[in-house]
Design an enzyme around this catalytic site. Sequence first.
Site, PDB file in Angstrom:
ATOM      1  N   GLY A 106       0.831  -1.211   0.000  1.00 37.59           N
ATOM      2  CA  GLY A 106       0.000   0.000   0.000  1.00 37.59           C
ATOM      3  C   GLY A 106       0.855   1.246   0.000  1.00 37.59           C
ATOM      4  N   GLY A 147       0.756   3.936  -1.647  1.00 40.98           N
ATOM      5  CA  GLY A 147       0.056   5.210  -1.661  1.00 40.98           C
ATOM      6  C   GLY A 147      -0.342   5.682  -0.277  1.00 40.98           C
ATOM      7  N   ASP A 148      -0.309   4.782   0.704  1.00 38.21           N
ATOM      8  CA  ASP A 148      -0.512   5.131   2.114  1.00 38.21           C
ATOM      9  C   ASP A 148       0.808   5.202   2.864  1.00 38.21           C
ATOM     10  OD1 ASP A 148      -3.440   5.260   2.694  1.00 38.21           O
ATOM     11  OD2 ASP A 148      -3.424   3.233   1.897  1.00 38.21           O
ATOM     12  N   ILE A 149       1.646   4.188   2.663  1.00 39.83           N
ATOM     13  CA  ILE A 149       2.840   4.035   3.494  1.00 39.83           C
ATOM     14  C   ILE A 149       3.872   5.120   3.215  1.00 39.83           C
ATOM     15  CG2 ILE A 149       4.845   2.530   3.860  1.00 39.83           C
ATOM     16  CD1 ILE A 149       2.897   0.161   3.704  1.00 39.83           C
TER      17      ILE A 149
END
Length: 399
Positions: free
Chosen positions: A174, A176-178
């Site tokens: 992930g 785009g989050d991390i």
Amino acid sequence: MSGGPLHGVRVIDLTHALAGPYSTMLLADLGADVLKVEPPQGDMARLAGSVPEGSLPSAYGGYFQSVNRGKRSIVLDLKTAEGTAHLRELVADADVLVENFSAGVMERLDLSYESLSETNPRLVYACVRGFGDARSGESPYLAWPAFDLVVQAMAGILGITGTEDGAPIKVGPGIGDIFPGTMLALGITSALYEARGSGRGQFVDVAMYDAVLALCERIVHQHSYTGAVPRPEGNRHPLLSPFDVLPAVDGWVTIAAPSDVRWRRLCELIDRPDLAADPDLATNKQRVARRGEVFDVLARWSRPRTKAEILDRLGGQVPVGAVRDAAEIIADPHVAAREMLVEVEHPGTGRTFTVAGQPLKFSRTPARPQGRAPLLDEHGPEVRAGLSLPGAAQHEVRT
């Protein structure tokens, strides 16, 4: 108590899902005291991922454990006057507040940065949202919800990641989050450092879109300098050769030897001195122009060999690595030597489970997970007992 480099830093964590909790998990691993403030129903991520048999009814899955380890938990209902009053009292003695609500939520709760900084002028107020906060520049997408996949698409990752026929493929983790969460942790620590001298906090804002665009920096300069629009190119690199994923008998390996010296050494190791002597393959630029030919030559050499055989021949000589699954990674002596696997207790099971460790290494102030993730409101009674406002100690969470 941790002796990590952020020992003594107090963080109020209002985050949920992945980007925000990942950021505050980094701060907890670095030694900060992170108090996770949750609504009565808890962070929605608590039941995501595998929940082991025997877990307490109030426990959580592996997803929550991985990014909330080492934190404390208290339930406050911020939709009530009592809840916001208790939060404001906690903020008065905090160094950092982190949230990842949609734009405008904290303002509607009368908990804006401006309001809380009046309560505590040295507060570092940090947020991560899909498209940022209007204070830093008002995006036309400000009110749009965002998830990892959406940001990967909009900020460039899917535009250059995929098969050579152009079909996009998302990056597995992930990211785009991390990555935005990691950038936010850097912003927070930078603001804390500045506040040591100024005595004043500030607003720190990371947009998931912005962070992923920064991660895709290559497509920006490539387009600006050449006019080209980068496209998916499979596992090959548009600027480097060899830089390939190659077949083996039992899987795949990667070989990256784009420098001319490394290229010549690779040719020696695979018993192809004729390639090293070929004037049409002497430079990286020439090899990029003929990268299909370079790939075919290397694939013919790698295909009849096992991953172990390839690594035995090339390891330590040119950049090479096997494509590994989770079981192979866990068995790798590197991750044991670097303490990149951490065992954490799982409530009710009598067992420990493995989560990824902390890659930041310090010689004097170790950064490492400080224990398991908290049960919902596990630390609420002791925290509320220390608050001065009426009714603080009466809250109860059913488990």
